[in-house]
Scaffold this active site. Structure first.
Site, PDB file in Angstrom:
ATOM      1  N   LYS A   1       4.115   4.567  -9.762  1.00  0.00           N
ATOM      2  CA  LYS A   1       2.861   4.439  -9.013  1.00  0.00           C
ATOM      3  C   LYS A   1       1.694   4.182  -9.965  1.00  0.00           C
ATOM      4  O   LYS A   1       0.837   3.346  -9.700  1.00  0.00           O
ATOM      5  CB  LYS A   1       2.614   5.704  -8.201  1.00  0.00           C
TER       6      LYS A   1
ATOM      7  N   VAL B   1       2.225   3.368  -3.256  1.00  0.00           N
ATOM      8  CA  VAL B   1       1.434   4.260  -4.108  1.00  0.00           C
ATOM      9  C   VAL B   1       0.745   5.331  -3.262  1.00  0.00           C
ATOM     10  O   VAL B   1      -0.044   5.014  -2.380  1.00  0.00           O
ATOM     11  CB  VAL B   1       0.367   3.464  -4.897  1.00  0.00           C
TER      12      VAL B   1
ATOM     13  N   ILE C   1      -2.378   7.892   1.505  1.00  0.00           N
ATOM     14  CA  ILE C   1      -3.715   7.627   0.949  1.00  0.00           C
ATOM     15  C   ILE C   1      -3.864   6.129   0.729  1.00  0.00           C
ATOM     16  O   ILE C   1      -3.036   5.535   0.035  1.00  0.00           O
ATOM     17  CB  ILE C   1      -3.913   8.315  -0.418  1.00  0.00           C
TER      18      ILE C   1
ATOM     19  N   GLY D   1      14.291  20.325   1.395  1.00  0.00           N
ATOM     20  CA  GLY D   1      14.185  18.882   1.535  1.00  0.00           C
ATOM     21  C   GLY D   1      12.974  18.291   0.821  1.00  0.00           C
ATOM     22  O   GLY D   1      12.674  17.112   0.975  1.00  0.00           O
TER      23      GLY D   1
ATOM     24  N   GLY E   1       1.566   7.303  -0.852  1.00  0.00           N
ATOM     25  CA  GLY E   1       1.895   7.491   0.564  1.00  0.00           C
ATOM     26  C   GLY E   1       0.788   7.144   1.519  1.00  0.00           C
ATOM     27  O   GLY E   1       0.350   5.994   1.593  1.00  0.00           O
TER      28      GLY E   1
ATOM     29  N   GLU F   1       0.830  -1.212   0.000  1.00  0.00           N
ATOM     30  CA  GLU F   1       0.000   0.000   0.000  1.00  0.00           C
ATOM     31  C   GLU F   1       0.863   1.261   0.000  1.00  0.00           C
ATOM     32  O   GLU F   1       0.533   2.249  -0.668  1.00  0.00           O
ATOM     33  CB  GLU F   1      -0.913  -0.009   1.244  1.00  0.00           C
TER      34      GLU F   1
END
Lengths: 437, 437
Positions: B217, B144, B148, B199, B146, B141
């Protein structure tokens, strides 16, 4: 897509047999999908899904091929059929036949899928207990936010999180009415009448516009989010009847739109009420009859899901996802943990300071502003901005203020003092201003 | 929350023992959550989750209590430990030690959870086959979007749907850069340098800004959406290096913002490219480093999920959700069906007519407009609007056109003719205008 033969040959389990009780628009669409898209659905489920029986008030044509599908005039008979694994309850109503069907089916060792929020709010915990005992599933994704898989996102997708806040646009009718008022400047009664004519609002719209429907959904979300028993009575619910075109217009000038928001946090009572949200935020963009559910949690931060909150297709999508979860042995316990583990709902008091929008209808006479501001000062409420437009010698005019963060008790006391003041006409409207996470 | 004793007493299975390979910011955050929030996570999982071993380049302090947690300097040793049920791979890289670890763990009958998109894109199908054989889970999971739960929403929440289209803002770095350019009017290089300093972008940003990360993704999403094998090579990928402040500004005047969108449909090649989306739509509101994934499907219509696409907390949230799914025996097969059932990827040709934004740098001389429009006419391209600002005798100026719906082949041919024209300086920029569902 893979071809049908291969799909079905590779299915891993025995057929899953399904019965649907209630063939209204959602039931008929669910049946139609199960019949027409059987191969695709079975491939996703890993086993063959088979609709074997339906029940409805009349045995009329509903737009799907009924060959081989039994008809029962008594819905309860579905729960007693030996050839049924899953009963889909789409009759509706918090008790009556829907409740009897769910109970009977669970006790007979059948999985139950329902779109019935009232049923879950009022009897969900007991039904979940029956499901635990019978080691079957009770699933109700379609009960909350229609086509948005909000319960799955919360219960499973965010299972690793400590949920801090759930905010939702949970009633499409209210969102449609408020969006139309915002976009067109028209008044509430006018837009409601149009929504009724278009079928977006019921002939008796009170269930939607008084916030009850949104409150049902929020109480289910809150129980799952905070691992608590459902406590519908503790919700503080205000609908949208009191929102005027004046409010919409003043809110717009201040940079906000008005949305009916459900809001739940662990230590505060859950609320459903009209709120001001910033025009530039994501919630303000959720227009028309869409729903949205936003979870703020640690460590994920904020996840927002939007989609159609009602309608035959979106609701059928959620029902089918539940059926496929059952087929794939997914999804676990109805509330994400055993009913016995859900914390007893405790009385909570809302102490969170928020900014507020206050709208008063005042007589346009000397000394009114001073009287209003001194009442606010007495409650230690600090005014952030003030708007007044129009003048009238004989009719009250709208006076709008926004406050700096203020505790609910202070606002309540101030509204009460203001409402009883001689120069104020009618109730004082106080709406929280919600800043997005 | 229920009290701890009760939670754990009611856990339904034996302990689930976990090892983490890689203690970078995501690994350390995941470990910290597993140690500090053990009771809450175990309650949600229905069994006790126990971190028993970690592996990293150095055995230094990472901000969590390491009491009772073994340290292995060789990550592969985690896969061989008898006391480990689940290996969490957070080392990264499409091959090397990450691949060896995943293979070894699956072959040893251990569940594997990973956040490694490159690994899944290049070896996911083979690894899924190994997981099927060993009857263990392979979950990704976090690979793709992060935080969500996009894969869960697609694979399970929308399992009853025929997916027609997947559209995503899948790279936070690109979205941050484009949003900053839009909000401030600054140029690409300037904003990129700032993003690197903050960053938000890597020292070597090409993986992000050339669209490779988003393409990884998207190819996973497309495989799951259309039940097809992953076909990374077939993706058409264009990054954001060529987007100038002039493009942002002209797009803005036309009522659009530029977003890097991943886009997949069943019969077209998947694309990652900068696109124009309407300012008033939902995708335009997804600012900063947020991600968004939109599914358009039958019968649900459109569901959109937004949230943080990267970072320690959001990624750990997705990893923990996978671990809890493993504990609860949820989630089924990695791609939603058996690897053998995934359709072979076929060559697809993009034939869909779309409106386009064309930006040309032209010499400001007599006859240029006529020459440009006659090239477009030769390709039967109909111009919807045209903008030209500024004048210069010696430097090229920007000429912007939008077209009526045009097939990709026509646009390609026109761009090629235009690029070779004497009065055009540099490449012609052609960006699709995407209308939201």
């Amino acid at each position: 897509m893979p071809n049908t033969d291969k799909e079905l040959r590779l299915s891993t389990g025995p057929d899953l047999t399904i019965a649907i009780a209630g063939l209204g628009i959602v039931g008929a669409e669910t049946a139609r999908q199960l019949v027409q898209a059987s191969d695709r659905l079975s491939a996703r489920a890993g086993r063959c899904l088979r609709l074997v029986a339906v029940s409805a008030r009349s045995d009329s044509d509903r737009g799907f091929d009924r060959t081989g599908i039994a008809f029962e005039s008594d819905a309860l008979a579905l729960a007693r059929r030996a050839d049924v694994d899953v009963v889909i309850e789409l009759i509706g109503g918090e008790g009556g036949i829907a409740l009897a069907l769910a109970e009977t089916a669970l006790q007979a060792g059948k999985h139950v899928v329902t779109a019935n929020k009232a049923l879950i709010v009022h009897h969900g915990q007991r039904l979940a207990g029956l499901a635990e005992q019978a080691r079957v599933r009770l699933k109700f994704e379609a009960a909350v936010a229609g086509g948005i898989p909000a319960l799955k996102v919360l219960r499973e997708g965010l299972a690793g999180n400590n949920i801090r806040r759930v905010t939702g646009i949970l009633n499409g009718t209210c969102n449609y009415i408020l969006s139309e008022m915002t976009n067109t400047g028209r008044g509430f009664d006018d837009v409601l009448a149009e929504a009724q004519a278009k079928g977006y609002a019921e002939a008796d719209p009170s269930f939607d516009i008084d916030g009850v429907d949104a409150a049902h959904k929020l109480s289910i979300l809150a129980a799952m989010a905070f691992a608590e028993q459902i406590d519908f009575g503790a919700l503080q619910v205000t609908g949208i009847r009191q929102i005027t075109d004046t409010d919409i217009s003043y809110a717009g000038e201040l940079g906000y739109v008005i949305k009916l928001l459900g809001h739940a946090q662990p230590q505060s009572p859950a609320t459903v009420q009209p709120c001001l949200v910033a025009k530039t935020g994501q919630l303000a963009q959720i227009g028309g009859a869409l729903n949205a559910v936003e979870f703020t949690a640690e460590p994920v931060q904020t996840v927002l899901c939007t989609g159609p909150g009602a309608g035959a297709g979106p609701t059928a999508s959620a029902v089918l996802a539940d059926v496929i979860d059952v087929a794939a042995s997914r999804g676990g316990l109805p509330f994400g943990m055993r009913v016995g583990q859900l914390a007893r709902a405790t009385q909570k008091k809302d102490k969170q300071a928020r900014r507020y929008y206050l709208r008063l209808m005042v007589m346009d006479e000397t000394g009114v502003l001073s009287a209003v501001t001194s009442i606010l000062r007495d409650q230690q409420i600090s005014v952030e901005s003030m708007l007044q437009k129009g003048q009238s010698d004989d009719k009250p005019v709208a006076l709008v203020l926004t406050t700096h963060p203020t505790a609910p008790d202070q606002i309540k006391a101030a509204c009460s003092s203001l409402s009883s003041a001689r120069f104020i006409s009618g109730a004082v409207m106080a709406l929280p201003i919600v800043d997005e996470a």
